[in-house]
Design a protein around this motif. Structure first.
Motif, PDB file in Angstrom:
ATOM      1  N   SER A  24       0.835  -1.205   0.000  1.00  0.00           N
ATOM      2  CA  SER A  24       0.000   0.000   0.000  1.00  0.00           C
ATOM      3  C   SER A  24       0.873   1.258   0.000  1.00  0.00           C
ATOM      4  CB  SER A  24      -0.910  -0.012   1.225  1.00  0.00           C
ATOM      5  OG  SER A  24      -1.616   1.187   1.332  1.00  0.00           O
ATOM      6  N   SER A  25       1.923   1.246   0.789  1.00  0.00           N
ATOM      7  CA  SER A  25       2.836   2.396   0.830  1.00  0.00           C
ATOM      8  C   SER A  25       3.536   2.597  -0.513  1.00  0.00           C
ATOM      9  CB  SER A  25       3.882   2.207   1.929  1.00  0.00           C
ATOM     10  OG  SER A  25       3.275   2.180   3.192  1.00  0.00           O
ATOM     11  N   ILE A  26       3.918   1.512  -1.151  1.00  0.00           N
ATOM     12  CA  ILE A  26       4.555   1.611  -2.470  1.00  0.00           C
ATOM     13  C   ILE A  26       3.587   2.201  -3.485  1.00  0.00           C
ATOM     14  CG2 ILE A  26       5.461   0.239  -4.395  1.00  0.00           C
ATOM     15  CD1 ILE A  26       6.761  -1.591  -2.276  1.00  0.00           C
ATOM     16  N   GLU A  27       2.326   1.783  -3.458  1.00  0.00           N
ATOM     17  CA  GLU A  27       1.328   2.329  -4.384  1.00  0.00           C
ATOM     18  C   GLU A  27       1.117   3.826  -4.147  1.00  0.00           C
ATOM     19  OE1 GLU A  27      -0.158   0.989  -7.067  1.00  0.00           O
ATOM     20  OE2 GLU A  27       1.184  -0.701  -6.699  1.00  0.00           O
ATOM     21  N   GLN A  28       1.091   4.238  -2.885  1.00  0.00           N
ATOM     22  CA  GLN A  28       0.951   5.662  -2.576  1.00  0.00           C
ATOM     23  C   GLN A  28       2.148   6.455  -3.093  1.00  0.00           C
ATOM     24  OE1 GLN A  28       0.399   5.857   1.663  1.00  0.00           O
ATOM     25  NE2 GLN A  28      -1.765   5.285   1.554  1.00  0.00           N
ATOM     26  N   LEU A  32       2.105   9.432  -5.881  1.00  0.00           N
ATOM     27  CA  LEU A  32       2.684  10.738  -5.565  1.00  0.00           C
ATOM     28  C   LEU A  32       3.765  11.119  -6.565  1.00  0.00           C
ATOM     29  CD1 LEU A  32       2.801  13.103  -3.567  1.00  0.00           C
ATOM     30  CD2 LEU A  32       4.433  11.787  -2.230  1.00  0.00           C
ATOM     31  N   LEU A  33       4.604  10.168  -6.922  1.00  0.00           N
ATOM     32  CA  LEU A  33       5.658  10.430  -7.893  1.00  0.00           C
ATOM     33  C   LEU A  33       5.072  10.785  -9.262  1.00  0.00           C
ATOM     34  CD1 LEU A  33       8.653  10.532  -8.528  1.00  0.00           C
ATOM     35  CD2 LEU A  33       8.559   8.087  -9.011  1.00  0.00           C
ATOM     36  N   PRO A  94      -2.069  25.224 -15.957  1.00  0.00           N
ATOM     37  CA  PRO A  94      -2.217  23.806 -16.275  1.00  0.00           C
ATOM     38  C   PRO A  94      -1.858  22.900 -15.110  1.00  0.00           C
ATOM     39  CG  PRO A  94      -0.359  24.768 -17.470  1.00  0.00           C
ATOM     40  CD  PRO A  94      -1.066  25.881 -16.758  1.00  0.00           C
ATOM     41  N   VAL A  95      -1.142  23.420 -14.130  1.00  0.00           N
ATOM     42  CA  VAL A  95      -0.772  22.611 -12.975  1.00  0.00           C
ATOM     43  C   VAL A  95      -2.010  22.254 -12.164  1.00  0.00           C
ATOM     44  CG1 VAL A  95       0.534  22.628 -10.812  1.00  0.00           C
ATOM     45  CG2 VAL A  95       1.540  23.597 -12.878  1.00  0.00           C
ATOM     46  N   ASN A  96      -3.041  23.132 -12.190  1.00  0.00           N
ATOM     47  CA  ASN A  96      -4.245  22.892 -11.407  1.00  0.00           C
ATOM     48  C   ASN A  96      -5.249  22.009 -12.130  1.00  0.00           C
ATOM     49  OD1 ASN A  96      -3.320  24.496  -9.333  1.00  0.00           O
ATOM     50  ND2 ASN A  96      -4.144  26.353 -10.205  1.00  0.00           N
ATOM     51  N   SER A  97      -4.953  21.569 -13.343  1.00  0.00           N
ATOM     52  CA  SER A  97      -5.884  20.718 -14.075  1.00  0.00           C
ATOM     53  C   SER A  97      -5.863  19.309 -13.500  1.00  0.00           C
ATOM     54  CB  SER A  97      -5.509  20.698 -15.563  1.00  0.00           C
ATOM     55  OG  SER A  97      -4.235  20.125 -15.710  1.00  0.00           O
ATOM     56  N   ALA A  98      -6.846  18.508 -13.925  1.00  0.00           N
ATOM     57  CA  ALA A  98      -6.945  17.147 -13.417  1.00  0.00           C
ATOM     58  C   ALA A  98      -5.677  16.369 -13.810  1.00  0.00           C
ATOM     59  CB  ALA A  98      -8.164  16.469 -14.002  1.00  0.00           C
ATOM     60  N   LEU A  99      -5.158  15.616 -12.861  1.00  0.00           N
ATOM     61  CA  LEU A  99      -3.922  14.879 -13.087  1.00  0.00           C
ATOM     62  C   LEU A  99      -4.213  13.525 -13.704  1.00  0.00           C
ATOM     63  CD1 LEU A  99      -1.989  15.658  -9.807  1.00  0.00           C
ATOM     64  CD2 LEU A  99      -1.648  16.659 -12.045  1.00  0.00           C
ATOM     65  N   TRP A 100      -3.314  13.101 -14.554  1.00  0.00           N
ATOM     66  CA  TRP A 100      -3.409  11.786 -15.182  1.00  0.00           C
ATOM     67  C   TRP A 100      -2.946  10.739 -14.191  1.00  0.00           C
ATOM     68  CZ3 TRP A 100       0.611   8.380 -16.220  1.00  0.00           C
ATOM     69  CH2 TRP A 100       0.286   7.290 -17.011  1.00  0.00           C
ATOM     70  N   ARG A 101      -3.631   9.637 -14.133  1.00  0.00           N
ATOM     71  CA  ARG A 101      -3.256   8.544 -13.233  1.00  0.00           C
ATOM     72  C   ARG A 101      -2.918   7.297 -14.045  1.00  0.00           C
ATOM     73  NH1 ARG A 101      -2.586  10.231  -7.995  1.00  0.00           N
ATOM     74  NH2 ARG A 101      -4.157  11.742  -7.546  1.00  0.00           N
ATOM     75  N   PRO A 102      -1.839   6.608 -13.671  1.00  0.00           N
ATOM     76  CA  PRO A 102      -1.487   5.373 -14.398  1.00  0.00           C
ATOM     77  C   PRO A 102      -2.458   4.259 -14.073  1.00  0.00           C
ATOM     78  CG  PRO A 102       0.082   5.803 -12.610  1.00  0.00           C
ATOM     79  CD  PRO A 102      -0.869   6.943 -12.658  1.00  0.00           C
TER      80      PRO A 102
END
Length: 102
Positions: A24-28, A32-33, A94-102
């Motif tokens: 779980s910590s690795i996924e977080q 974050l990265l 653009p920094v405040n736009s929705a972030l892409w998630r893998p």
């Protein structure tokens, strides 16, 4: 004797919980990265666009001033001028736009 058996039965369960916590910590950390990398790309793209706008403006100003003594160079402007800092903090950044998630 029963204490020994109960500890042996409990040990795999405790180990499983420990591994789940680590995973779980690795996924977080991965999430974050990814957020940090995406925000960095957005910021650098924005800075590059701002830099290009400043170059265009300098070229335009230098064309209006024929004397080479009065020509401005990029060194005359701070890379992080107050206008850049102000534009970065606005909600349209653009920094405040929705972030892409893998």
């Amino acid at each position: 004797m029963t204490l020994f058996f109960s500890l042996q039965l409990r040990k795999p369960l405790v180990e499983k919980l420990r591994r789940e916590q680590i995973n779980s910590s690795i996924e977080q950390l991965k999430s974050l990265l990814a957020d940090i990398l995406e925000m960095t790309v957005c910021f650098l793209t924005h800075m590059q666009q701002q830099n290009q706008q400043q170059r265009t403006l300098l070229n335009h100003i230098n064309k209006l001033q024929p004397s080479s003594d009065n020509n401005l160079t990029e060194a005359d402007f701070s890379p992080l001028s107050s206008t850049v800092q102000t534009s970065i903090t606005t909600d349209k950044s653009p920094v405040n736009s929705a972030l892409w998630r893998p």
